[in-house]
Structure formats: C-alpha cells, structure tokens
Design an enzyme around this catalytic site. Structure first.
Site, mmCIF file in Angstrom:
data_model
loop_
_atom_site.group_PDB
_atom_site.id
_atom_site.type_symbol
_atom_site.label_atom_id
_atom_site.label_comp_id
_atom_site.label_asym_id
_atom_site.label_seq_id
_atom_site.Cartn_x
_atom_site.Cartn_y
_atom_site.Cartn_z
ATOM 1 N N GLY A 149 0.775 -1.239 0.000
ATOM 2 C CA GLY A 149 0.000 0.000 0.000
ATOM 3 C C GLY A 149 0.804 1.284 0.000
ATOM 4 C CD GLU B 99 1.527 0.764 6.758
ATOM 5 O OE1 GLU B 99 1.634 0.769 5.523
ATOM 6 O OE2 GLU B 99 1.387 -0.274 7.433
ATOM 7 C CG ASP B 100 -1.057 1.834 3.292
ATOM 8 O OD1 ASP B 100 -0.790 1.508 4.476
ATOM 9 O OD2 ASP B 100 -1.593 1.049 2.489
ATOM 10 C CG ASP C 193 -7.958 0.258 10.634
ATOM 11 O OD1 ASP C 193 -8.603 0.898 11.467
ATOM 12 O OD2 ASP C 193 -8.489 -0.632 9.940
ATOM 13 C CG PHE D 1 -12.251 -0.040 3.032
ATOM 14 C CD1 PHE D 1 -11.277 -0.755 3.709
ATOM 15 C CD2 PHE D 1 -12.292 -0.136 1.645
ATOM 16 C CE1 PHE D 1 -10.368 -1.547 3.029
ATOM 17 C CE2 PHE D 1 -11.391 -0.927 0.957
ATOM 18 C CZ PHE D 1 -10.423 -1.629 1.656
ATOM 19 C CB VAL D 2 -9.679 5.307 2.397
ATOM 20 C CG1 VAL D 2 -10.518 6.285 3.183
ATOM 21 C CG2 VAL D 2 -8.512 4.806 3.238
ATOM 22 C CG ASP E 221 -5.705 -3.571 -1.940
ATOM 23 O OD1 ASP E 221 -5.353 -3.198 -0.797
ATOM 24 O OD2 ASP E 221 -6.052 -4.730 -2.185
#
Ligand code: 5GP
Length: 196
Positions: free
Chosen positions: A57, A112-113, A116, A167-168, A174
C-alpha cells in the site's frame, strides 16, 4: 472530513461493485507529502535516514515522499500480510518479506499508507527495534485515530491526515487488489455503522 473538490478527479468511483466518494484530492495529498518532506529535511539533516516502506500500500506515498526529501536518504521494503479482499482488519499480522538492509545504528523512518488498529505498525516497530536502530520514527499518510488501539501507545511522528473510520481506496490503497492506481483517495460511500 468533508468531500473535497479536484480539477481532475471524478466525484465518485465504483470498485468491486461498491461506491466510493472522493475524500482527499491529489492536490491535498501532495501538499501534505511535501510538508512532511520539509520536516524530514529539517529534522534529519546530516543523518542520512533509511526509509522502510511497507508494501504494497505505501509504494505510492513512499515514491512521492522520497522525492520531497532533499537530504541523502536510503530505502528498503518490508511486506506484511494484508486485508485480502476484506474491508476490515483481521488483527492477524505476518511478515511476508523482511528488510534486506542492516538498520543497526541507522535512523529509520517507517513509511506506511495507513494506520488503522495499529497492530501492523506495532508489529513492525517491535521487529525493527530488535536491530537497535539509532532512531525509529513513523511517517503514515493516513491515520484512523478512532480505531487505533490506545494500549499500543503508538507514537506517529509524521501523519498526513487523521481520517474517518471508514474504508478508503486509491493512491496505493486497494480494495481486493484494485484501485491502487487512483491518484486521489476515495472513501466508502456508506454510514460508518454499516462498515465495522
Ligand atoms: P492495522 O494493522 O493498523 O489495522 O492495518 C494496517 C493495514 O491495513 C494498512 O497497512 C493497510 O494495508 C490496511 N488498511 C487499513 N485500513 C484500510 C483502509 O481503509 N483501506 C485499505 N485499502 N487498506 C486499509
């Protein structure tokens, strides 16, 4: 965060039959990436940091962030197990690819993307601490603060955006392996209570 406008991005996209709305435009993303780059330039001057990019990601954020960094820096990659085709964190983390570089006594920045629950980042930091880096910090483009487990006491030094707990996709992120190529970030177009 309110829906945003962009000269280039469509307001909505569909991925695997689900509708997502524009959330962060490429312009907003690039502004934050360059601000983080500026801070790294300042805070790591003379230190030659090594970026550890978390695949898959973070590849796009890493590429842009690295171009915003003007001081000498290096890069390596690690890969953890992902969500698969799900939209909710499994809570199970496995290392699929280890880093190749020797990071002992190095200034390490994990790129990091999204953070969460924070379990993946906690796992990565514990792993990297075993190599005794000179310093260890995190640059994450997105942070879902509401869903991050407080007990982990994660110290996220560079955060692009604190985002809603939905959720993105896009800009490397993805949904069932699709949508990574979108230049903007989209969020699931549903109320939060339907999603988690
Ligand atoms: P955590 O361990 O913090 O719960 O999850 C971290 C990983 O889950 C991220 O690196 C990312 O791969 C994935 N992830 C978490 N939230 C999202 C999201 O909203 N969209 C996508 N596409 N991936 C997510």
């Amino acid at each position: 965060m309110a829906a945003t406008e962009s000269t280039f991005a469509p307001d909505h996209v569909t991925c695997h039959g689900e509708r997502f709305r524009l959330y962060l435009s490429r312009e907003q993303i690039q502004d934050r990436v360059s601000a983080i780059g500026d801070r790294i330039n300042e805070q790591y001057a003379g230190k030659q940091p090594i970026l550890i990019s978390v695949l898959n990601g973070a590849f796009m954020f890493t590429a842009d962030l690295m171009r915003a960094i003007e001081i000498d820096c290096e890069i390596d990659f690690l890969k953890l197990s992902s969500y698969g085709a799900e939209k909710v964190s499994s809570g199970q983390v496995h290392e699929l690819k280890k880093i190749d570089a020797n990071v002992t006594n190095r200034h390490v920045i994990v790129v990091e993307d999204i953070v969460d629950t924070g379990l993946s980042m906690d796992f990565i930091l514990n792993r990297l601490r075993q190599y005794n880096p000179a310093s260890l910090e995190v640059a994450t483009l997105l942070h879902k603060a509401e869903s991050t487990e407080e007990d982990l006491n994660l110290d996220l030094r560079y955060v692009g955006f604190e985002i809603d707990n939905l959720f993105v996709i896009g800009y490397g992120l993805d949904y069932g392996q699709l949508a990574r190529n979108l230049p903007d970030i989209y969020i699931l177009d549903e109320p939060a209570e339907n999603n988690r």
